[in-house]
Design an enzyme around this catalytic site. Sequence first.
Site, PDB file in Angstrom:
ATOM      1  N   GLY A  45       5.002 -64.796 -24.449  1.00 50.28           N
ATOM      2  CA  GLY A  45       5.642 -63.626 -23.867  1.00 50.28           C
ATOM      3  C   GLY A  45       7.034 -63.466 -24.430  1.00 50.28           C
ATOM      4  O   GLY A  45       7.602 -64.421 -24.990  1.00 50.28           O
ATOM      5  N   GLN A  50      15.763 -60.961 -24.380  1.00 52.15           N
ATOM      6  CA  GLN A  50      15.856 -62.136 -25.255  1.00 52.15           C
ATOM      7  C   GLN A  50      16.199 -61.784 -26.696  1.00 52.15           C
ATOM      8  O   GLN A  50      16.647 -62.636 -27.455  1.00 52.15           O
ATOM      9  CB  GLN A  50      14.538 -62.921 -25.228  1.00 52.15           C
ATOM     10  CG  GLN A  50      14.250 -63.570 -23.896  1.00 52.15           C
ATOM     11  CD  GLN A  50      12.908 -64.257 -23.890  1.00 52.15           C
ATOM     12  OE1 GLN A  50      11.879 -63.633 -23.706  1.00 52.15           O
ATOM     13  NE2 GLN A  50      12.893 -65.561 -24.123  1.00 52.15           N
ATOM     14  N   CYS A  90      10.569 -71.700 -22.333  1.00 48.44           N
ATOM     15  CA  CYS A  90      11.163 -70.396 -22.642  1.00 48.44           C
ATOM     16  C   CYS A  90      11.709 -70.442 -24.068  1.00 48.44           C
ATOM     17  O   CYS A  90      12.355 -71.416 -24.447  1.00 48.44           O
ATOM     18  CB  CYS A  90      12.297 -70.094 -21.660  1.00 48.44           C
ATOM     19  SG  CYS A  90      13.081 -68.495 -21.937  1.00 48.44           S
ATOM     20  N   LEU A  91      11.441 -69.389 -24.804  1.00 49.35           N
ATOM     21  CA  LEU A  91      11.926 -69.329 -26.188  1.00 49.35           C
ATOM     22  C   LEU A  91      13.453 -69.327 -26.227  1.00 49.35           C
ATOM     23  O   LEU A  91      14.044 -69.671 -27.247  1.00 49.35           O
ATOM     24  CB  LEU A  91      11.372 -68.084 -26.889  1.00 49.35           C
ATOM     25  CG  LEU A  91       9.845 -68.088 -27.081  1.00 49.35           C
ATOM     26  CD1 LEU A  91       9.378 -66.746 -27.622  1.00 49.35           C
ATOM     27  CD2 LEU A  91       9.410 -69.222 -28.000  1.00 49.35           C
ATOM     28  N   HIS A 132       7.902 -64.520 -15.148  1.00 46.15           N
ATOM     29  CA  HIS A 132       8.924 -65.136 -16.011  1.00 46.15           C
ATOM     30  C   HIS A 132       9.637 -64.051 -16.842  1.00 46.15           C
ATOM     31  O   HIS A 132      10.869 -64.030 -16.928  1.00 46.15           O
ATOM     32  CB  HIS A 132       8.233 -66.173 -16.907  1.00 46.15           C
ATOM     33  CG  HIS A 132       9.088 -66.813 -17.952  1.00 46.15           C
ATOM     34  ND1 HIS A 132       9.372 -68.160 -17.975  1.00 46.15           N
ATOM     35  CD2 HIS A 132       9.722 -66.301 -19.044  1.00 46.15           C
ATOM     36  CE1 HIS A 132      10.136 -68.442 -19.024  1.00 46.15           C
ATOM     37  NE2 HIS A 132      10.365 -67.329 -19.695  1.00 46.15           N
ATOM     38  N   GLU A 133       8.858 -63.133 -17.414  1.00 49.49           N
ATOM     39  CA  GLU A 133       9.450 -62.074 -18.251  1.00 49.49           C
ATOM     40  C   GLU A 133      10.248 -61.077 -17.417  1.00 49.49           C
ATOM     41  O   GLU A 133      11.313 -60.623 -17.833  1.00 49.49           O
ATOM     42  CB  GLU A 133       8.361 -61.339 -19.045  1.00 49.49           C
ATOM     43  CG  GLU A 133       7.477 -62.197 -19.922  1.00 49.49           C
ATOM     44  CD  GLU A 133       8.215 -63.153 -20.823  1.00 49.49           C
ATOM     45  OE1 GLU A 133       9.413 -62.944 -21.094  1.00 49.49           O
ATOM     46  OE2 GLU A 133       7.602 -64.143 -21.248  1.00 49.49           O
ATOM     47  N   HIS A 136      13.685 -62.223 -16.821  1.00 48.66           N
ATOM     48  CA  HIS A 136      14.609 -62.003 -17.941  1.00 48.66           C
ATOM     49  C   HIS A 136      15.266 -60.618 -17.844  1.00 48.66           C
ATOM     50  O   HIS A 136      16.442 -60.456 -18.167  1.00 48.66           O
ATOM     51  CB  HIS A 136      13.872 -62.090 -19.281  1.00 48.66           C
ATOM     52  CG  HIS A 136      13.669 -63.484 -19.801  1.00 48.66           C
ATOM     53  ND1 HIS A 136      14.703 -64.358 -20.015  1.00 48.66           N
ATOM     54  CD2 HIS A 136      12.543 -64.143 -20.183  1.00 48.66           C
ATOM     55  CE1 HIS A 136      14.220 -65.501 -20.499  1.00 48.66           C
ATOM     56  NE2 HIS A 136      12.909 -65.404 -20.603  1.00 48.66           N
TER      57      HIS A 136
HETATM   58  O1  GNR Z   1       6.151 -68.999 -24.715  1.00 48.74           O
HETATM   59  C1  GNR Z   1       6.357 -69.103 -23.506  1.00 48.74           C
HETATM   60  N1  GNR Z   1       5.594 -69.943 -22.761  1.00 48.74           N
HETATM   61  C2  GNR Z   1       5.603 -69.973 -21.383  1.00 48.74           C
HETATM   62  C3  GNR Z   1       4.972 -71.035 -20.756  1.00 48.74           C
HETATM   63  C4  GNR Z   1       4.932 -71.116 -19.386  1.00 48.74           C
HETATM   64  C5  GNR Z   1       5.518 -70.120 -18.626  1.00 48.74           C
HETATM   65  C6  GNR Z   1       6.166 -69.069 -19.232  1.00 48.74           C
HETATM   66  C7  GNR Z   1       6.207 -68.987 -20.606  1.00 48.74           C
HETATM   67  S1  GNR Z   1       6.992 -67.649 -21.366  1.00 48.74           S
HETATM   68  C8  GNR Z   1       7.469 -68.355 -22.882  1.00 48.74           C
HETATM   69  C9  GNR Z   1       8.045 -67.290 -23.795  1.00 48.74           C
HETATM   70  C10 GNR Z   1       9.331 -66.791 -23.199  1.00 48.74           C
HETATM   71  O2  GNR Z   1      10.364 -67.391 -23.199  1.00 48.74           O
HETATM   72  N2  GNR Z   1       9.296 -65.649 -22.592  1.00 48.74           N
HETATM   73  O3  GNR Z   1      10.385 -65.168 -21.991  1.00 48.74           O
HETATM   74 NI    NI Z   2      11.535 -66.857 -21.410  1.00 47.10          NI
END
Ligand code: GNR
Ligand code: NI
Length: 166
Positions: A45, A50, A90-91, A132-133, A136
């Site tokens: 995601g 980001q 999270c990236l 999660h997104e 952000h």
């Molecule tokens: O790549 C991602 N893996 C992930 C794993 C578990 C819960 C959420 C994520 S999102 C993350 C990519 C990211 O940072 N999205 O904002």
């Molecule tokens: Ni993230």
Amino acid sequence: MILDILEYPDSRLRKIAAPVAVVTADIRRLVRDMAQTMYAAPGIGLAATQVNVHKRIIVIDVSPTHDDLKVFINPELVFAEGESGYEEGCLSVPGYYDKVRRAGRITVRAQDERGEPFELTTDGMLAVCVQHEMDHLVGKVFVDYLSPLKRARLAAKARKKQRIAV
Ligand code: GNR
Ligand code: NI
């Protein structure tokens, strides 16, 4: 085009994204670049925040085959129930993983890349990823849910890494 991803504790990750008024060709280009950036990372995601674009846009692909891109423009949670706890990453926080408690099942309302409204009810990894997104987009990072001790350790590590990087 692959975009640069902001890394925690960059203060730009705290900005609040604005709604997209019209899904223009520019927005569609951004969505394409975000998808390319997410797949290249690789991640499941990516939120516009980001890549330092403060608009309510998310791309997600939780499929093992990486061929099920989901685009959410102006996403809103209209329903949430139950609980789940996944190990998240999270990236924008490379190399750190921890369990976060979230709703188990959600309904999200959004527009797709053509500006068409849709609603999606889902659970499991996709539901976690949408939450999660969406965090952000309001300046929240998953590490905000950690205990103060864990967060302090992580912040110290991130600051050290930044010092070495410059
Ligand atoms: O790549 C991602 N893996 C992930 C794993 C578990 C819960 C959420 C994520 S999102 C993350 C990519 C990211 O940072 N999205 O904002
Ligand atoms: Ni993230």
